[in-house]
Scaffold this active site. Structure first.
Site, PDB file in Angstrom:
ATOM      1  N   LYS A 245       0.813  -1.192   0.000  1.00 54.09           N
ATOM      2  CA  LYS A 245       0.000   0.000   0.000  1.00 54.09           C
ATOM      3  C   LYS A 245       0.860   1.261   0.000  1.00 54.09           C
ATOM      4  O   LYS A 245       0.410   2.343  -0.352  1.00 54.09           O
ATOM      5  CB  LYS A 245      -0.885   0.025   1.261  1.00 54.09           C
TER       6      LYS A 245
ATOM      7  N   GLU B 280       7.969   1.922  -5.772  1.00 57.42           N
ATOM      8  CA  GLU B 280       8.052   1.464  -4.387  1.00 57.42           C
ATOM      9  C   GLU B 280       8.265   2.657  -3.465  1.00 57.42           C
ATOM     10  O   GLU B 280       8.853   3.664  -3.872  1.00 57.42           O
ATOM     11  CB  GLU B 280       9.200   0.461  -4.257  1.00 57.42           C
ATOM     12  N   ASP B 281       7.784   2.526  -2.237  1.00 56.67           N
ATOM     13  CA  ASP B 281       7.979   3.607  -1.270  1.00 56.67           C
ATOM     14  C   ASP B 281       9.405   3.626  -0.724  1.00 56.67           C
ATOM     15  O   ASP B 281      10.012   4.666  -0.600  1.00 56.67           O
ATOM     16  CB  ASP B 281       6.950   3.555  -0.138  1.00 56.67           C
TER      17      ASP B 281
ATOM     18  N   ASP C  95      14.927  -1.085   0.951  1.00 59.65           N
ATOM     19  CA  ASP C  95      15.853  -1.284   2.065  1.00 59.65           C
ATOM     20  C   ASP C  95      16.634  -2.579   1.882  1.00 59.65           C
ATOM     21  O   ASP C  95      17.649  -2.585   1.222  1.00 59.65           O
ATOM     22  CB  ASP C  95      15.176  -1.158   3.427  1.00 59.65           C
TER      23      ASP C  95
ATOM     24  N   LYS D 224      17.377   3.071   1.159  1.00 62.73           N
ATOM     25  CA  LYS D 224      18.127   2.839   2.394  1.00 62.73           C
ATOM     26  C   LYS D 224      19.266   1.861   2.076  1.00 62.73           C
ATOM     27  O   LYS D 224      19.214   0.684   2.408  1.00 62.73           O
ATOM     28  CB  LYS D 224      17.190   2.280   3.472  1.00 62.73           C
TER      29      LYS D 224
ATOM     30  N   VAL E 181      11.582   5.274   9.279  1.00 64.74           N
ATOM     31  CA  VAL E 181      10.839   6.377   8.671  1.00 64.74           C
ATOM     32  C   VAL E 181       9.403   5.978   8.367  1.00 64.74           C
ATOM     33  O   VAL E 181       9.120   4.829   8.026  1.00 64.74           O
ATOM     34  CB  VAL E 181      11.544   6.885   7.395  1.00 64.74           C
TER      35      VAL E 181
ATOM     36  N   ASP F  65       4.545   3.110   6.581  1.00 63.97           N
ATOM     37  CA  ASP F  65       3.777   2.869   7.794  1.00 63.97           C
ATOM     38  C   ASP F  65       4.580   2.140   8.857  1.00 63.97           C
ATOM     39  O   ASP F  65       5.657   1.615   8.597  1.00 63.97           O
ATOM     40  CB  ASP F  65       2.540   2.021   7.472  1.00 63.97           C
TER      41      ASP F  65
END
Length: 176
Positions: free
Chosen positions: A42, A96-97, A100, A128, A150, A156
């Site tokens: 999401k 993508e948000d 990492d 990241k 973050v 989230d």
């Protein structure tokens, strides 16, 4: 600023400006091509919505729901919702948000390439790099971030904080 934030890393204005720059570069790189943006649900929704406003040309949208987190730990990859569009022969840009460890994007990228995409690249709002465990690199990066927890702008913690209009650092007492 939300009471659970330690600090704001990137404001809504900074994110919007960076999306304009990324959109211009993507438009140039994909000139004359049809682009399929695949948002990973999401977290990617706010970034995808902002970024796509600045991409010129034929742009299509689809989504995948891929789960890998439980709390703060990365676990097994589960495809909850696959794309509806046949990606064979398409130029795909995974949105993508945050990139990492790279586990999710490694899995999704290989899966889409195996389906015969013409190209398959990644655009991520945050990178990241210090957390990387898989050999995955985004072609387009909004902002590099250090090893911090973050949230906001789609990111989230246990489904909270996605609605914040900025990216902030969550206070440690909130997730320990």
């Amino acid at each position: 600023m939300h009471k659970d934030m330690k600090e704001i890393l990137f404001t809504q204005e900074q994110i919007s400006e960076r999306c304009k720059e990324l959109g211009a570069q993507i438009s140039k790189d994909y000139e004359g091509k049809k682009i399929l943006l695949i948002g990973l649900l999401k977290g990617s929704i706010p970034f995808l919505a902002e970024l796509s406003k600045y991409i010129e040309g034929d742009v299509y949208f689809d989504y995948m729901s891929v789960s890998s987190y439980k709390g703060t730990e990365s676990g097994t990859i589960h495809i909850k919702k696959d794309v509806d569009i046949d990606v064979k022969g398409m130029d795909v840009l995974i949105v993508e948000d945050i990139l990492d460890t790279g586990k999710t994007l490694d899995t999704v990228t290989h899966m889409l390439k195996d389906r015969g995409t013409a190209s398959c690249e990644i655009v991520t709002m945050l990178d990241k790099q210090e957390a990387r465990k898989y050999p995955v690199q985004a072609k387009y990066v909004g902002f590099p971030v250090p090893e911090l927890f973050v949230v906001g702008y789609g990111l989230d913690f246990d489904q909270r904080f996605r609605n914040l209009p900025y990216i902030g650092v969550l206070k440690e007492e909130c997730y320990q």
